[in-house]
Design an enzyme around this catalytic site. Structure first.
Site, PDB file in Angstrom:
ATOM      1  N   GLY A  44      -1.358  12.853  -4.067  1.00  0.00           N
ATOM      2  CA  GLY A  44      -1.240  11.810  -3.032  1.00  0.00           C
ATOM      3  C   GLY A  44       0.166  11.483  -2.565  1.00  0.00           C
ATOM      4  O   GLY A  44       0.356  11.028  -1.441  1.00  0.00           O
ATOM      5  N   ASP A 103      -2.797   0.890  -7.659  1.00  0.00           N
ATOM      6  CA  ASP A 103      -4.117   0.282  -7.561  1.00  0.00           C
ATOM      7  C   ASP A 103      -4.386  -0.494  -8.862  1.00  0.00           C
ATOM      8  O   ASP A 103      -3.845  -1.575  -9.046  1.00  0.00           O
ATOM      9  CB  ASP A 103      -5.120   1.419  -7.309  1.00  0.00           C
ATOM     10  N   ARG A 165      -5.860  13.790   3.816  1.00  0.00           N
ATOM     11  CA  ARG A 165      -4.467  13.632   3.379  1.00  0.00           C
ATOM     12  C   ARG A 165      -3.486  13.922   4.505  1.00  0.00           C
ATOM     13  O   ARG A 165      -2.372  13.408   4.523  1.00  0.00           O
ATOM     14  CB  ARG A 165      -4.156  14.585   2.219  1.00  0.00           C
TER      15      ARG A 165
HETATM   16  P1  IMP Z   1      -4.508   3.539 -10.406  1.00  0.00           P
HETATM   17  O1  IMP Z   1      -4.351   4.219 -11.718  1.00  0.00           O
HETATM   18  O2  IMP Z   1      -5.803   2.799 -10.309  1.00  0.00           O
HETATM   19  O3  IMP Z   1      -3.338   2.669 -10.014  1.00  0.00           O
HETATM   20  O4  IMP Z   1      -4.684   4.718  -9.421  1.00  0.00           O
HETATM   21  C1  IMP Z   1      -3.898   5.017  -8.399  1.00  0.00           C
HETATM   22  C2  IMP Z   1      -4.483   6.238  -7.737  1.00  0.00           C
HETATM   23  O5  IMP Z   1      -5.815   5.965  -7.249  1.00  0.00           O
HETATM   24  C3  IMP Z   1      -3.642   6.585  -6.555  1.00  0.00           C
HETATM   25  O6  IMP Z   1      -2.638   7.492  -6.905  1.00  0.00           O
HETATM   26  C4  IMP Z   1      -4.682   7.166  -5.612  1.00  0.00           C
HETATM   27  O7  IMP Z   1      -4.810   8.542  -5.863  1.00  0.00           O
HETATM   28  C5  IMP Z   1      -5.994   6.496  -5.965  1.00  0.00           C
HETATM   29  N1  IMP Z   1      -6.318   5.404  -5.003  1.00  0.00           N
HETATM   30  C6  IMP Z   1      -6.343   4.091  -5.242  1.00  0.00           C
HETATM   31  N2  IMP Z   1      -6.660   3.385  -4.138  1.00  0.00           N
HETATM   32  C7  IMP Z   1      -6.834   4.299  -3.162  1.00  0.00           C
HETATM   33  C8  IMP Z   1      -7.156   4.207  -1.759  1.00  0.00           C
HETATM   34  O8  IMP Z   1      -7.344   3.135  -1.156  1.00  0.00           O
HETATM   35  N3  IMP Z   1      -7.239   5.387  -1.091  1.00  0.00           N
HETATM   36  C9  IMP Z   1      -7.031   6.597  -1.685  1.00  0.00           C
HETATM   37  N4  IMP Z   1      -6.716   6.732  -2.967  1.00  0.00           N
HETATM   38  C10 IMP Z   1      -6.615   5.593  -3.713  1.00  0.00           C
HETATM   39 MG    MG Z   2      -5.721  10.366  -5.214  1.00  0.00          MG
END
Ligand code: IMP
Ligand code: MG
Length: 179
Positions: A44, A103, A165
């Site tokens: 990402g 996130d 993407r």
């Molecule tokens: P975390 O471990 O929950 O903070 O995950 C973060 C990862 O979740 C990011 O690197 C994204 O790949 C994915 N992610 C979280 N929210 C979104 C979104 O709204 N769109 C796309 N990918 C997301």
């Molecule tokens: Mg992702």
């Protein structure tokens, strides 16, 4: 692909302006470092990283870490595993971890600890998007572009099932495409 979009949240120009602002802060904080060492998370962050580093007129080194997650859904992770590790040494270095979005914070938390365990002197976190309302672990970004509500976004590196993407902006998909 454009037909799948409900609305554009941040345009190309808005993202570019935000990155400029972020680069000013990063350069100020790292002005004493000879080289900026960046570690970006696959996949990402690649577009964000590419735009970010081309705004930085300092010596930059970067590498990637790949994580996969297991749990209830693609964005709500119970467990984070590193499937691709760094090729360079971070021992004794100040590192900036770059990701597309913060996130729940689980991925960044695991990877920051991983970098510190490898001997990094310090690890700062730089994300383009921040969803603070979704946080499940105690973590804050040192550099965060846009704060957003709990909506799923795509584009500019962010995917839904590995698509979208390559959209040059950040957008919300029409509901019927999230399935
Ligand atoms: P975390 O471990 O929950 O903070 O995950 C973060 C990862 O979740 C990011 O690197 C994204 O790949 C994915 N992610 C979280 N929210 C979104 C979104 O709204 N769109 C796309 N990918 C997301
Ligand atoms: Mg992702």
């Amino acid at each position: 692909m454009k037909n799948d979009i409900e609305k554009i949240m941040f345009s190309r120009a808005e993202i570019a302006a935000k990155i400029k602002e972020m680069v000013r802060n990063i350069k100020e904080d790292f002005k004493r470092e000879k080289t900026l060492v960046m570690v970006a998370l696959l996949k990402g962050s690649v577009i964000f990283l590419a735009d970010l580093i081309r705004q930085i007129d300092m010596s930059v080194e970067f590498d990637f870490i790949g994580t996969s997650s297991y749990g209830r859904s693609a964005i709500s992770k119970a467990y984070v595993e590193i499937y691709k590790d760094l090729m360079f040494e971070v021992k004794g270095k100040s590192v900036i971890l770059v990701d597309d979005i913060l996130d729940t914070g689980k991925t960044a938390k695991v990877v920051m600890k991983h970098l510190l365990d490898k001997g990094a002197k310090q690890v700062k976190l730089c994300v383009l998007l921040d969803k603070p309302s979704r946080r499940e672990v105690d973590i804050k970004a040192d550099y965060a572009g846009f704060e957003i509500d709990d909506v799923f976004v795509v584009g500019y590196g962010l995917d839904f099932k590995d698509r979208y993407r390559n959209l040059p902006y950040i957008a919300v998909l029409k509901k019927k495409y999230y399935n």
